[in-house]
Design an enzyme around this catalytic site. Sequence first.
Site, PDB file in Angstrom:
ATOM      1  CG  ASN A 189       0.299   2.528   3.656  1.00 41.57           C
ATOM      2  OD1 ASN A 189      -0.364   2.426   3.185  1.00 41.57           O
ATOM      3  ND2 ASN A 189       1.244   2.881   3.168  1.00 41.57           N
ATOM      4  N   GLY A 190      -0.560  -0.889   6.609  1.00 40.59           N
ATOM      5  CA  GLY A 190      -0.544  -1.790   7.907  1.00 40.59           C
ATOM      6  C   GLY A 190      -1.802  -2.759   8.304  1.00 40.59           C
TER       7      GLY A 190
ATOM      8  CG  HIS B  82      17.776 -37.185  -2.564  1.00 44.76           C
ATOM      9  ND1 HIS B  82      18.064 -38.504  -1.909  1.00 44.76           N
ATOM     10  CD2 HIS B  82      18.702 -36.666  -2.693  1.00 44.76           C
ATOM     11  CE1 HIS B  82      19.392 -38.567  -1.813  1.00 44.76           C
ATOM     12  NE2 HIS B  82      19.978 -37.347  -2.260  1.00 44.76           N
TER      13      HIS B  82
ATOM     14  CE  LYS C 250      11.785  -2.903  -4.899  1.00 41.59           C
ATOM     15  NZ  LYS C 250      12.714  -4.091  -5.473  1.00 41.59           N
TER      16      LYS C 250
ATOM     17  CD  GLU D 229      17.155 -13.835  -6.451  1.00 41.88           C
ATOM     18  OE1 GLU D 229      16.389 -14.363  -5.737  1.00 41.88           O
ATOM     19  OE2 GLU D 229      16.924 -12.776  -7.077  1.00 41.88           O
TER      20      GLU D 229
ATOM     21  NE  ARG E 223       5.017   1.443  -1.268  1.00 44.89           N
ATOM     22  CZ  ARG E 223       6.016   1.562  -0.194  1.00 44.89           C
ATOM     23  NH1 ARG E 223       7.359   2.016  -0.259  1.00 44.89           N
ATOM     24  NH2 ARG E 223       5.786   0.881   0.881  1.00 44.89           N
TER      25      ARG E 223
ATOM     26  CB  CYS F 124      -0.841   0.139   1.087  1.00 44.86           C
ATOM     27  SG  CYS F 124      -1.697  -1.490   1.419  1.00 44.86           S
TER      28      CYS F 124
ATOM     29  CE  LYS G   6      14.169 -11.783  -8.886  1.00 42.08           C
ATOM     30  NZ  LYS G   6      14.672 -11.201  -7.589  1.00 42.08           N
TER      31      LYS G   6
ATOM     32  CD  GLU H 289      10.167 -11.690  -8.046  1.00 44.26           C
ATOM     33  OE1 GLU H 289       9.602 -11.335  -7.270  1.00 44.26           O
ATOM     34  OE2 GLU H 289      11.454 -11.779  -8.299  1.00 44.26           O
TER      35      GLU H 289
ATOM     36  CD1 TRP I  86      -0.401  -5.955  -3.137  1.00 42.70           C
ATOM     37  CD2 TRP I  86      -0.453  -6.698  -1.228  1.00 42.70           C
ATOM     38  NE1 TRP I  86       0.122  -7.107  -3.480  1.00 42.70           N
ATOM     39  CE2 TRP I  86      -0.026  -7.611  -1.818  1.00 42.70           C
ATOM     40  CE3 TRP I  86      -0.557  -6.808   0.220  1.00 42.70           C
ATOM     41  CZ2 TRP I  86       0.593  -8.866  -1.453  1.00 42.70           C
ATOM     42  CZ3 TRP I  86      -0.149  -7.947   1.042  1.00 42.70           C
ATOM     43  CH2 TRP I  86       0.260  -9.313  -0.031  1.00 42.70           C
TER      44      TRP I  86
HETATM   45  C1  F6R Z   1      11.840 -10.835  -4.968  1.00 43.49           C
HETATM   46  C2  F6R Z   1      11.893  -9.652  -4.075  1.00 43.49           C
HETATM   47  C3  F6R Z   1      11.245  -9.967  -2.839  1.00 43.49           C
HETATM   48  C4  F6R Z   1      12.011  -9.493  -1.546  1.00 43.49           C
HETATM   49  C5  F6R Z   1      11.466  -9.491  -0.426  1.00 43.49           C
HETATM   50  C6  F6R Z   1      12.299  -8.810   0.768  1.00 43.49           C
HETATM   51  O1  F6R Z   1      12.480 -10.170  -6.433  1.00 43.49           O
HETATM   52  O2  F6R Z   1      12.151  -8.534  -4.522  1.00 43.49           O
HETATM   53  O3  F6R Z   1      11.525 -11.538  -2.523  1.00 43.49           O
HETATM   54  O4  F6R Z   1      13.480  -9.544  -1.849  1.00 43.49           O
HETATM   55  O5  F6R Z   1      10.195  -9.122  -0.285  1.00 43.49           O
HETATM   56  O6  F6R Z   1      12.444  -7.356   0.517  1.00 43.49           O
HETATM   57  P1  F6R Z   1      13.476  -6.533   1.315  1.00 43.49           P
HETATM   58  O7  F6R Z   1      14.811  -6.928   0.985  1.00 43.49           O
HETATM   59  O8  F6R Z   1      12.898  -5.253   0.914  1.00 43.49           O
HETATM   60  O9  F6R Z   1      13.269  -6.788   2.686  1.00 43.49           O
END
Ligand code: F6R
Length: 613
Positions: free
Chosen positions: A105-106, A509, A608, A486, A27, A2, A490, A493, A79
């Site tokens: 927010n929250g 396994h 984000k 990772e 975000r 949000c 990527k 997502e 959100w």
């Molecule tokens: C994936 C991504 C998320 C963040 C996670 C933690 O591309 O960006 O998995 O890494 O939400 O976010 P931060 O680093 O801001 O604590």
Amino acid sequence: MCGIVGYIGKSAAPSILINGLRRLEYRGYDSAGLAIVEDGKIIVAKAPGKVVSLSDRARDTWPTERFSQVSYGIAHTRWATHGPPTEVNAHPHLDQSGDIALVHNGIIENYRSLRARLEAKGHLFLSETDTEVLSHLIGDRYDGNLFQAVCDALHQVEGTFGIAVISVKEPGKIITARRGSPIVLGIGEGETIIASDAAAILTHTQRVIYLDDNDIAIVTADSIEIRDLHNVPVNREVAELDFDSSAAEKGGFAHFMLKEIHEQPESLRNAIRGRLDFNLGSSVLSGMGTSPRDLAEINRVVLVGCGTSLHSGLIGEYAFEDLADTHAEVQQAAEFRYRNPIISRSDLVIAISQSGETADTLAAVREANQKGAFVMGLCNVVGSTIARETGRGIYLHAGPEISVASTKAFTCQVTVLLMMALKMGRSRRFSRQEGMDFARQIEAIPALVEQVILQNDHIAAVAERYAKNEHAFFIGRGPLYPVALEGALKLKEISYIHAEGYHAAELKHGPIALLENGTLVIALANDIPGKDKTLGNVEECKARGARILGIITAGDHEAAEIMDDVIEIPACHPLVATIPTAVALQLLAYHIANIRGCEIDQPRNLAKSVTVE
Ligand code: F6R
């Protein structure tokens, strides 16, 4: 997640609010809304979907000539948490009288009991949200003083909030407060901007005040008065935003993600600049705030984070063990405070977070502080809550990351962790010469990444061949195992392909049962210890019909021969190889998602900065 924007000043508030929301779009959100006061009434416009829909709705609500008459208001991107992303659930929410509007927010954790209490008093709720309960609660407490009503209501609330509130009864004023969800106040010339993220402020002013938890502020066009929830005045410093507004533009790239991938040589140089000491064969990380003796006394390193930041922590684990002979372990930030983390004063806890606002990582920081550990933050966003609460740590200097999928923050996190491990290694087992050699390896990282980015067209061509696959398995060993995780994150997502990362040895396994003709396996088979075993695992996959995309060391013909396709990574130290390899996987994910026509910078359901548990 949000976003909040509030504006009070001399310009037309609706357009400023909408532009502010646009700056927060990155975000992630699924509906938007705004409220202003006109002719003694609160007028609300809301729309599910994107800010552009809200903008259309606002234009229907207020003909352009009336826009300029409105000098303050509040706005929000939501959100969805409590209730789907519908118009009625979008913020702002009004109180029972319709005189007070709130954006939030929250999460209000005790909203059910509060709602029941208010319903018993005759309050009628229109939405499914926790936020509407807070707006009614404020209205219920209102007795001619909005500040006091907000204070009283917040005393009854459990959970987290960043809020902005207006009332028709007290025009020319916005009340804003925070607990666990950031609020920044931008100080302009005869105008004040309230936002949950500095990105919405920087086109107005660089001068900002960050609210602390339990701060509540009375904001007008030319004054800001901050108190705590017990009505005691508090002083907060004015800070200068270190934020180049061009970072919020795509600069000729089709997407922020592609731009940020290409920015990595530069962001890595910024992360490294001035931090390597070739004479001592060590790194200079003053933010760590530890003397060599303190470092030598650290018993264990515990790395906490979420998502991509968790993955960089997993690489850090290898680095601290390999370079510093130190017991290191990674813990999911979300679990940290719910298990019984065995933490002592001789433990160094490193909280890794791009945004510095992730609720679970912040909670882990608080738990580690409580247990007396030596806590350090590794954040990108300057002035973020985790950076401020840890008090010591290292900024990444990656620059603003707009795309929801983290790219440049990840490679900077790994690089900074390597520098931390080098520094610690020098206080333990590393000789000066070994330290110097490794410092040179770190120095070379930006150039290694440049060589991968030069292969962009080749990677795009490889992506064409695999973009129709619906499943992908990433495998790797040693420090490349977290890179496999990772890479899978990527890809899934942003392209919505089902992707999983495994240690190469784990495949047989269980997951190998899923392989069939044409299944995509991406093998991280760089020439590092364990490569031959990974090649053996690749053979096992091929025998089951899988198509193999190999990430291999440049010139490794033996590995190339086994693969259906390859992307080549320059030869380097195994820990360093994690970074260019991750960049190759970022580009691969990007191109596959692009071919599939996905909304790359704002993937569905994602945010984000994840400020709720
Ligand atoms: C994936 C991504 C998320 C963040 C996670 C933690 O591309 O960006 O998995 O890494 O939400 O976010 P931060 O680093 O801001 O604590």
